[in-house]
Design an enzyme around this catalytic site. Sequence first.
Site, PDB file in Angstrom:
ATOM      1  N   CYS A 112     113.481   8.621  72.186  1.00  0.00           N
ATOM      2  CA  CYS A 112     114.312   9.149  71.105  1.00  0.00           C
ATOM      3  C   CYS A 112     114.304   8.280  69.848  1.00  0.00           C
ATOM      4  O   CYS A 112     114.594   8.778  68.765  1.00  0.00           O
ATOM      5  CB  CYS A 112     115.742   9.383  71.587  1.00  0.00           C
ATOM      6  SG  CYS A 112     116.553   8.016  72.402  1.00  0.00           S
ATOM      7  N   ARG A 113     113.972   7.016  69.968  1.00  0.00           N
ATOM      8  CA  ARG A 113     114.047   6.125  68.810  1.00  0.00           C
ATOM      9  C   ARG A 113     112.952   6.454  67.799  1.00  0.00           C
ATOM     10  O   ARG A 113     111.771   6.444  68.110  1.00  0.00           O
ATOM     11  CB  ARG A 113     113.926   4.667  69.275  1.00  0.00           C
ATOM     12  CG  ARG A 113     114.097   3.664  68.158  1.00  0.00           C
ATOM     13  CD  ARG A 113     114.136   2.238  68.709  1.00  0.00           C
ATOM     14  NE  ARG A 113     114.067   1.263  67.644  1.00  0.00           N
ATOM     15  CZ  ARG A 113     115.067   0.933  66.848  1.00  0.00           C
ATOM     16  NH1 ARG A 113     116.233   1.496  67.011  1.00  0.00           N
ATOM     17  NH2 ARG A 113     114.896   0.053  65.885  1.00  0.00           N
ATOM     18  N   LYS A 114     113.368   6.759  66.561  1.00  0.00           N
ATOM     19  CA  LYS A 114     112.382   7.010  65.515  1.00  0.00           C
ATOM     20  C   LYS A 114     111.540   5.750  65.324  1.00  0.00           C
ATOM     21  O   LYS A 114     112.092   4.656  65.366  1.00  0.00           O
ATOM     22  CB  LYS A 114     113.087   7.384  64.196  1.00  0.00           C
ATOM     23  CG  LYS A 114     113.822   8.701  64.254  1.00  0.00           C
ATOM     24  CD  LYS A 114     114.529   9.035  62.951  1.00  0.00           C
ATOM     25  CE  LYS A 114     115.777   8.195  62.793  1.00  0.00           C
ATOM     26  NZ  LYS A 114     116.561   8.511  61.596  1.00  0.00           N
ATOM     27  N   ASP A 140     122.099   5.900  58.007  1.00  0.00           N
ATOM     28  CA  ASP A 140     122.234   4.655  57.248  1.00  0.00           C
ATOM     29  C   ASP A 140     121.152   4.562  56.175  1.00  0.00           C
ATOM     30  O   ASP A 140     119.965   4.623  56.468  1.00  0.00           O
ATOM     31  CB  ASP A 140     122.157   3.444  58.179  1.00  0.00           C
ATOM     32  CG  ASP A 140     123.259   3.454  59.234  1.00  0.00           C
ATOM     33  OD1 ASP A 140     124.320   4.055  58.977  1.00  0.00           O
ATOM     34  OD2 ASP A 140     123.049   2.872  60.317  1.00  0.00           O
ATOM     35  N   THR A 178     119.861   9.587  63.859  1.00  0.00           N
ATOM     36  CA  THR A 178     120.039   8.200  63.455  1.00  0.00           C
ATOM     37  C   THR A 178     119.785   7.217  64.589  1.00  0.00           C
ATOM     38  O   THR A 178     120.310   7.390  65.694  1.00  0.00           O
ATOM     39  CB  THR A 178     121.466   7.993  62.870  1.00  0.00           C
ATOM     40  OG1 THR A 178     121.651   6.625  62.518  1.00  0.00           O
ATOM     41  CG2 THR A 178     122.561   8.446  63.815  1.00  0.00           C
ATOM     42  N   ASN A 179     118.943   6.223  64.327  1.00  0.00           N
ATOM     43  CA  ASN A 179     118.750   5.114  65.263  1.00  0.00           C
ATOM     44  C   ASN A 179     119.998   4.234  65.189  1.00  0.00           C
ATOM     45  O   ASN A 179     120.409   3.850  64.090  1.00  0.00           O
ATOM     46  CB  ASN A 179     117.536   4.265  64.877  1.00  0.00           C
ATOM     47  CG  ASN A 179     116.216   4.930  65.179  1.00  0.00           C
ATOM     48  OD1 ASN A 179     116.146   5.924  65.875  1.00  0.00           O
ATOM     49  ND2 ASN A 179     115.147   4.367  64.643  1.00  0.00           N
ATOM     50  N   ASP A 192     123.613   0.994  53.819  1.00  0.00           N
ATOM     51  CA  ASP A 192     123.021   0.356  54.985  1.00  0.00           C
ATOM     52  C   ASP A 192     123.303  -1.145  54.915  1.00  0.00           C
ATOM     53  O   ASP A 192     123.712  -1.659  53.880  1.00  0.00           O
ATOM     54  CB  ASP A 192     121.506   0.613  55.009  1.00  0.00           C
ATOM     55  CG  ASP A 192     120.897   0.418  56.385  1.00  0.00           C
ATOM     56  OD1 ASP A 192     121.611  -0.002  57.316  1.00  0.00           O
ATOM     57  OD2 ASP A 192     119.689   0.672  56.534  1.00  0.00           O
ATOM     58  N   ASP A 250     115.067   7.059  54.553  1.00  0.00           N
ATOM     59  CA  ASP A 250     114.808   5.939  53.640  1.00  0.00           C
ATOM     60  C   ASP A 250     113.768   4.981  54.209  1.00  0.00           C
ATOM     61  O   ASP A 250     113.480   3.954  53.603  1.00  0.00           O
ATOM     62  CB  ASP A 250     116.104   5.188  53.316  1.00  0.00           C
ATOM     63  CG  ASP A 250     116.685   4.454  54.511  1.00  0.00           C
ATOM     64  OD1 ASP A 250     116.578   4.963  55.648  1.00  0.00           O
ATOM     65  OD2 ASP A 250     117.272   3.367  54.317  1.00  0.00           O
ATOM     66  N   ASP A 288     118.594  11.252  57.992  1.00  0.00           N
ATOM     67  CA  ASP A 288     118.867   9.947  58.562  1.00  0.00           C
ATOM     68  C   ASP A 288     120.273   9.584  58.083  1.00  0.00           C
ATOM     69  O   ASP A 288     120.772  10.157  57.114  1.00  0.00           O
ATOM     70  CB  ASP A 288     117.820   8.937  58.056  1.00  0.00           C
ATOM     71  CG  ASP A 288     118.097   7.527  58.533  1.00  0.00           C
ATOM     72  OD1 ASP A 288     118.384   7.352  59.733  1.00  0.00           O
ATOM     73  OD2 ASP A 288     118.037   6.611  57.701  1.00  0.00           O
ATOM     74  N   CYS A 324     120.194   7.585  68.699  1.00  0.00           N
ATOM     75  CA  CYS A 324     119.506   6.809  69.721  1.00  0.00           C
ATOM     76  C   CYS A 324     120.236   5.483  69.862  1.00  0.00           C
ATOM     77  O   CYS A 324     120.249   4.695  68.920  1.00  0.00           O
ATOM     78  CB  CYS A 324     118.043   6.574  69.331  1.00  0.00           C
ATOM     79  SG  CYS A 324     117.221   5.385  70.428  1.00  0.00           S
TER      80      CYS A 324
END
Length: 183
Positions: free
Chosen positions: A103-105, A13, A54-55, A19, A131, A11, A93
């Site tokens: 696609c979004r986790k 951020d 990464t979203n 983040d 995280d 991931d 995403c």
Amino acid sequence: MLSANNLVILDRDGVINHDSDNYIKSLDEWVPYPSSITAIARLTRAGFTVAVATNQSGIARGYYDETTLHAMHDHLMTLVEAQGGHITHIAYCPHGPDDKCSCRKPLPGMLLNIQQLLGLESLTGSWIVGDSLRDLQAGEAVGCKTALVRTGKGVKTEQKGVGLKKTKVFDDLAQFVEWLIDS
């Protein structure tokens, strides 16, 4: 030949860089953890393939555009390559939570994209490092081993404890990399 066992998906951020609840909206706001760049390079030198998933819903929310996102990712790649490492692919995403994308986790779409791009039959045996619970859920959906880092939102995720039975927990990406290479 690339093997899923040599793939580590990160991931962004909260794992690679600091983040923010207000989103990382510019290159100036994108600040890597000092040890993360070295850790990624160390993975590469040890024979691992590194990808990022990464979203980035800040794009859908209008906080920044894809040109800004690519500038952040180009900078990340430059920093990693200066340390002798390489990131094979960065999947992102750009959708918001209500966009109904695949696609979004915690959905595994980005991971499946990485799998296809790398020509792997499956992701079973690869690692995902995140995280948040959604990072781990995306990885579990496609057979990844999961690692939680306490940076970013990791401490809050660990305190909730939900869904972490099979997950290894580390202080940061550097500690995970040290453990992975030494084990």
